[in-house]
Motif scaffolding. Structure first.
Motif, short mmCIF file in Angstrom:
data_model
loop_
_atom_site.label_atom_id
_atom_site.label_comp_id
_atom_site.label_asym_id
_atom_site.label_seq_id
_atom_site.Cartn_x
_atom_site.Cartn_y
_atom_site.Cartn_z
N ASP A 87 0.84 -1.20 0.00
CA ASP A 87 0.00 0.00 0.00
C ASP A 87 0.88 1.25 0.00
O ASP A 87 1.84 1.33 0.76
CB ASP A 87 -0.89 0.03 1.25
CG ASP A 87 -1.93 -1.08 1.24
OD1 ASP A 87 -2.27 -1.55 0.14
OD2 ASP A 87 -2.40 -1.46 2.33
N PRO A 88 0.55 2.22 -0.86
CA PRO A 88 1.32 3.47 -0.82
C PRO A 88 1.09 4.21 0.49
O PRO A 88 -0.03 4.24 1.00
CB PRO A 88 0.76 4.26 -2.01
CG PRO A 88 -0.63 3.72 -2.21
CD PRO A 88 -0.55 2.26 -1.84
N LEU A 89 2.13 4.75 1.03
CA LEU A 89 2.01 5.50 2.27
C LEU A 89 1.63 6.95 1.96
O LEU A 89 2.01 7.49 0.93
CB LEU A 89 3.34 5.48 3.03
CG LEU A 89 3.85 4.10 3.44
CD1 LEU A 89 5.20 4.23 4.11
CD2 LEU A 89 2.85 3.42 4.37
N PRO A 90 0.87 7.57 2.84
CA PRO A 90 0.49 8.97 2.59
C PRO A 90 1.70 9.89 2.72
O PRO A 90 2.69 9.56 3.37
CB PRO A 90 -0.54 9.25 3.68
CG PRO A 90 -0.18 8.32 4.78
CD PRO A 90 0.31 7.07 4.12
N HIS A 91 1.62 11.04 2.11
CA HIS A 91 2.62 12.07 2.32
C HIS A 91 2.40 12.66 3.71
O HIS A 91 1.27 12.94 4.10
CB HIS A 91 2.51 13.15 1.25
CG HIS A 91 2.83 12.65 -0.12
ND1 HIS A 91 4.11 12.59 -0.62
CD2 HIS A 91 2.03 12.15 -1.10
CE1 HIS A 91 4.09 12.09 -1.84
NE2 HIS A 91 2.83 11.81 -2.15
N ILE A 92 3.50 12.83 4.43
CA ILE A 92 3.41 13.30 5.81
C ILE A 92 3.93 14.72 5.90
O ILE A 92 5.04 15.03 5.45
CB ILE A 92 4.23 12.40 6.76
CG1 ILE A 92 3.78 10.94 6.67
CG2 ILE A 92 4.16 12.92 8.18
CD1 ILE A 92 2.40 10.69 7.20
N VAL A 93 3.14 15.60 6.49
CA VAL A 93 3.59 16.95 6.84
C VAL A 93 3.54 17.03 8.35
O VAL A 93 2.46 16.96 8.95
CB VAL A 93 2.71 18.04 6.21
CG1 VAL A 93 3.13 19.42 6.73
CG2 VAL A 93 2.81 18.01 4.69
N PHE A 94 4.71 17.12 8.99
CA PHE A 94 4.77 17.17 10.44
C PHE A 94 4.43 18.55 10.98
O PHE A 94 4.66 19.57 10.31
CB PHE A 94 6.17 16.78 10.94
CG PHE A 94 6.43 15.32 10.94
CD1 PHE A 94 6.00 14.53 11.99
CD2 PHE A 94 7.11 14.72 9.90
CE1 PHE A 94 6.24 13.17 12.00
CE2 PHE A 94 7.35 13.36 9.89
CZ PHE A 94 6.91 12.59 10.94
N PHE A 106 13.70 17.82 8.95
CA PHE A 106 12.61 17.84 7.98
C PHE A 106 12.94 18.78 6.82
O PHE A 106 12.60 18.53 5.68
CB PHE A 106 11.30 18.30 8.62
CG PHE A 106 10.88 17.51 9.82
CD1 PHE A 106 11.22 16.18 9.96
CD2 PHE A 106 10.14 18.10 10.83
CE1 PHE A 106 10.84 15.45 11.06
CE2 PHE A 106 9.76 17.39 11.94
CZ PHE A 106 10.10 16.05 12.06
N ASP A 107 13.60 19.87 7.13
CA ASP A 107 13.81 20.91 6.13
C ASP A 107 14.76 20.46 5.03
O ASP A 107 14.69 20.95 3.92
CB ASP A 107 14.35 22.18 6.81
CG ASP A 107 14.09 23.42 5.99
OD1 ASP A 107 13.12 23.42 5.22
OD2 ASP A 107 14.85 24.39 6.12
N VAL A 108 15.69 19.54 5.34
CA VAL A 108 16.61 19.06 4.31
C VAL A 108 16.11 17.76 3.70
O VAL A 108 16.76 17.21 2.82
CB VAL A 108 18.03 18.86 4.88
CG1 VAL A 108 18.58 20.17 5.40
CG2 VAL A 108 18.04 17.80 5.98
N ASN A 109 14.99 17.26 4.15
CA ASN A 109 14.44 16.01 3.66
C ASN A 109 13.20 16.28 2.82
O ASN A 109 12.64 17.37 2.86
CB ASN A 109 14.10 15.10 4.85
CG ASN A 109 13.91 13.66 4.41
OD1 ASN A 109 14.75 13.12 3.70
ND2 ASN A 109 12.82 13.06 4.81
N ALA A 110 12.75 15.27 2.08
CA ALA A 110 11.60 15.46 1.19
C ALA A 110 10.30 15.61 1.95
O ALA A 110 9.34 16.15 1.43
CB ALA A 110 11.51 14.28 0.23
N VAL A 111 10.23 15.08 3.19
CA VAL A 111 9.02 15.23 3.99
C VAL A 111 8.99 16.65 4.57
O VAL A 111 9.98 17.13 5.09
CB VAL A 111 8.98 14.21 5.14
CG1 VAL A 111 7.76 14.41 6.02
CG2 VAL A 111 8.99 12.80 4.56
N ASP A 112 7.84 17.32 4.49
CA ASP A 112 7.75 18.72 4.89
C ASP A 112 7.37 18.82 6.37
O ASP A 112 7.06 17.82 7.01
CB ASP A 112 6.71 19.44 4.04
CG ASP A 112 6.97 20.93 3.95
OD1 ASP A 112 7.86 21.42 4.67
OD2 ASP A 112 6.29 21.61 3.17
#
Length: 273
Positions: A87-94, A106-112
């Protein structure tokens, strides 16, 4: 493109504020809200949203544990059903209020990430980044890979301690100021003003987030989108209308600083209100 989303945060005020800002931005359909990590896992499994706004600090499971749990469940289902794709995982914005080290990760990674108190422009930017990632197709890293990278970053040793002193420009002078002497900092039209009990000047930092990275998180708290306060220089907590508060600082002007709705709970925790 309209995104389906969940909002998971243990603070009702924070959920309400984020929902209001998302409605203002548009293009996001909030399917449900949850108040803890267990609810987050169940709601993600039920709704399979495109996007989850996920608080970092929650009862039950924190935001990181939620990610691990949904990733493990997805992998387990894939193993139990040979030939069926994971199953595809949702995009996570912390969403985070306190952890500056995680914010940098988070800022240097693709997750926002979104820093509390929420800012409309920053919420819109996060939504657009997710839309762009979804539209990017194969060239865009898969959410699972992004999450693995994030977890590795968070397991690294923390950065070196913040410097004990800061440079503050007062007229033509560059003053070396002990952090403990700073009462508060405020941003106005892109200029950050740093106020002590004896004088005030300007910081070379461009944003309050950048300034916070230099300050001791045990002393400094972002009480409002436009203000960072030294909790040791709060002279008085003033009850305001609709269960809100203002802080009267102990600088020469006894400046009154508003506490945003999303930070009211943190204020109560700090002073046992």
């Amino acid at each position: 493109m309209s995104l389906s989303a969940l909002i998971i945060d243990d603070e009702q005020l924070a959920r309400d504020e984020l929902k209001y800002l998302l409605d203002s931005v548009g293009g996001v359909d909030v399917l449900a809200e949850g108040s803890n990590g267990i609810e987050a896992v169940n709601l993600i499994d039920e709704h399979h949203p495109d996007l989850v706004f996920l608080d970092v600090q929650m009862p039950g499971l924190d935001g990181f544990a939620v990610i691990k749990r949904i990733k493990e469940q997805s992998e387990a289902r894939a193993r139990s059903q040979p030939g069926v794709e994971q199953d595809p995982l949702p995009h996570i914005v912390f969403a985070t209020a306190y952890d500056q080290y995680a914010v940098r990760a988070f800022d240097v990674n693709a997750v926002d990430y979104l820093l509390k108190p929420f800012d409309r422009d920053r919420v819109e930017q996060a939504v657009e980044r997710v839309k762009g990632r979804i539209a990017g197709g194969p060239a865009t890293p898969a959410p699972a890979a992004q999450i693995d990278t994030l977890l590795r970053l968070l397991n690294r040793p923390q950065a070196a301690p913040q410097p004990a002193k800061l440079i503050v420009q007062a007229q033509s002078r560059l003053m070396l100021v002990d952090q403990a002497e700073i009462c508060y900092a405020a941003i106005d039209e892109g200029v950050i003003r740093v106020v002590t009990q004896n004088f005030e000047g300007q910081s070379k930092c461009r944003t309050l987030e950048e300034l916070l990275d230099l300050l001791d998180p045990a002393l400094f708290w972002r009480a409002h989108r436009g203000f960072v306060v030294n909790i040791n220089h709060i002279r008085e907590v003033v009850p305001w209308f609709k269960s809100s508060y203002q802080l009267r600082m102990n600088d020469k002007k006894q400046t009154e600083i508003p506490v945003s709705r999303s930070q009211t709970r943190r204020l109560r925790e700090l002073f046992n209100l």
